[in-house]
Design a protein around this motif. Sequence first.
Motif, mmCIF file in Angstrom:
data_model
loop_
_atom_site.group_PDB
_atom_site.id
_atom_site.type_symbol
_atom_site.label_atom_id
_atom_site.label_comp_id
_atom_site.label_asym_id
_atom_site.label_seq_id
_atom_site.Cartn_x
_atom_site.Cartn_y
_atom_site.Cartn_z
ATOM 1 N N THR A 159 4.684 -21.360 -53.366
ATOM 2 C CA THR A 159 4.309 -20.142 -53.437
ATOM 3 C C THR A 159 5.414 -19.363 -54.085
ATOM 4 O O THR A 159 5.308 -18.021 -54.000
ATOM 5 N N GLY A 160 6.354 -20.044 -54.784
ATOM 6 C CA GLY A 160 7.069 -19.120 -55.705
ATOM 7 C C GLY A 160 6.315 -18.333 -57.047
ATOM 8 O O GLY A 160 6.771 -17.563 -57.388
ATOM 9 N N PHE A 161 5.317 -19.015 -57.135
ATOM 10 C CA PHE A 161 4.329 -18.306 -58.297
ATOM 11 C C PHE A 161 3.037 -18.415 -57.759
ATOM 12 O O PHE A 161 2.260 -19.588 -57.559
ATOM 13 N N LEU A 162 2.390 -17.286 -57.343
ATOM 14 C CA LEU A 162 1.279 -16.855 -56.398
ATOM 15 C C LEU A 162 0.507 -15.663 -56.978
ATOM 16 O O LEU A 162 1.108 -14.608 -56.933
ATOM 17 N N TYR A 163 -0.771 -16.144 -57.372
ATOM 18 C CA TYR A 163 -1.595 -14.955 -57.702
ATOM 19 C C TYR A 163 -2.774 -14.872 -56.651
ATOM 20 O O TYR A 163 -3.100 -15.698 -55.859
ATOM 21 N N VAL A 164 -2.997 -13.550 -56.180
ATOM 22 C CA VAL A 164 -3.858 -13.208 -55.089
ATOM 23 C C VAL A 164 -4.787 -12.029 -55.409
ATOM 24 O O VAL A 164 -3.955 -10.752 -55.684
ATOM 25 N N GLN A 189 5.860 -23.976 -46.664
ATOM 26 C CA GLN A 189 5.414 -25.020 -45.333
ATOM 27 C C GLN A 189 4.335 -24.770 -44.553
ATOM 28 O O GLN A 189 3.617 -25.448 -44.325
ATOM 29 N N VAL A 190 4.445 -23.422 -44.122
ATOM 30 C CA VAL A 190 3.342 -23.179 -43.060
ATOM 31 C C VAL A 190 2.014 -22.932 -43.687
ATOM 32 O O VAL A 190 0.892 -23.468 -43.296
ATOM 33 N N LEU A 191 1.902 -22.568 -45.244
ATOM 34 C CA LEU A 191 0.552 -22.441 -45.831
ATOM 35 C C LEU A 191 0.178 -23.979 -46.038
ATOM 36 O O LEU A 191 -0.836 -24.310 -45.953
ATOM 37 N N ASN A 192 1.061 -24.781 -46.186
ATOM 38 C CA ASN A 192 0.593 -26.064 -46.622
ATOM 39 C C ASN A 192 0.181 -26.764 -45.360
ATOM 40 O O ASN A 192 -0.721 -27.888 -45.493
#
Length: 366
Positions: free
Chosen positions: A245-250, A277-280
């Motif tokens: 998530t160090g490179f994340l587009y939303v 880690q939580v997103l994973n």
Amino acid sequence: MMGIQPNLLNQLVSFLLGASAAGVLIFFLSFEGVVSRPSTAVISSWSNGTMGFPDSPAQDANQTSRLEVASPQEANHTSQKAAEQELERLLRAVADEDRTVIMTSVNEAWAAEGSLLDLFLESFKNGEKIAHFVEHLLIVALDAGAFERCRAVHPHCYLLPPLAGNSSDLSEEKVFMSKDYIDLVWSKVRLQQRILELGYNFLFTDVDIMWFRNPFERMSVAAHMVTSSDFYFGDPYSPINAPNTGFLYVKSSNRTVGIFEAWRGARASFPGKHEQQVLNEIKFDLIEKRGLRLQFLDTVHNAGFCNNTRDFNTLYTMHANCCVGLGAKLHDLGNLMKEWRAYRGMDDEQRRRGPVRWKVPGICIH
């Protein structure tokens, strides 16, 4: 005796009236002197553009003090409101025509002269047709020192307000997985959710990611969320890929706001884990139950030190992950930028012979 008393009374009344008149005259003359000679304190106040009342009644002065001194709760509310207004102003200033902003975050250690922020900005200047993206870049400062340095090198800087009750010092380099580090990365998610709520799409990029080409070219317009990958297994929509998530587009929508609420809410179920880690842990539920279309970027194009991608011909971004310590990141990314500039000096024939690799090993690159 009866004839003398009225006369004495008249004289007494006349005397008292005369004395009263003289007293009144003296009073008005004295008051006129006061009015015509205002105190130096009042003059000084006027000359500074303010009006002072040095002799105001104590009750009024106390009342003024009560009005001006706000409670800690009121002061915090005022501060939060000002920060919110500043965020909205900056988002309007940096967003492109599609209401998309690029954002990164820095603390004082990362923003210092010659540190990661300088390398990050340099990568836009030396990249292929990406210099204009800096116009749409919002730099989030995590502390006052970072904010001051940011304003010296970039026009769009936002000082992230601290969470109530959180006294962590975010100005220094944080040890990976320390409590301060975990607090720092979760503060990033909180801000990202607010940006979505305000109706803006965002591309967040860690400041230790070097940009070489336009990363939007690798993103699907059908995706709600796009993330780089620590490990990529070939299918861009498969949740077996490991997100970074160090490179994340939303893309902003009610769905993605709900995704972020669930993401932040899941933190309590995984104590001691950072946001990635939580997103994973919850990505399968987000995809299956909430309908999230999550795209994972191929590490051939959006690479990191964790991967073995070493071809400048295919590279769009490079992340200094799997690399602990600010000095190590600066060393390897600095060398990488030198070799990228050499690559940019090659002619097309030299590039076509590829792959064009960079030298190894470094401190982290192997």
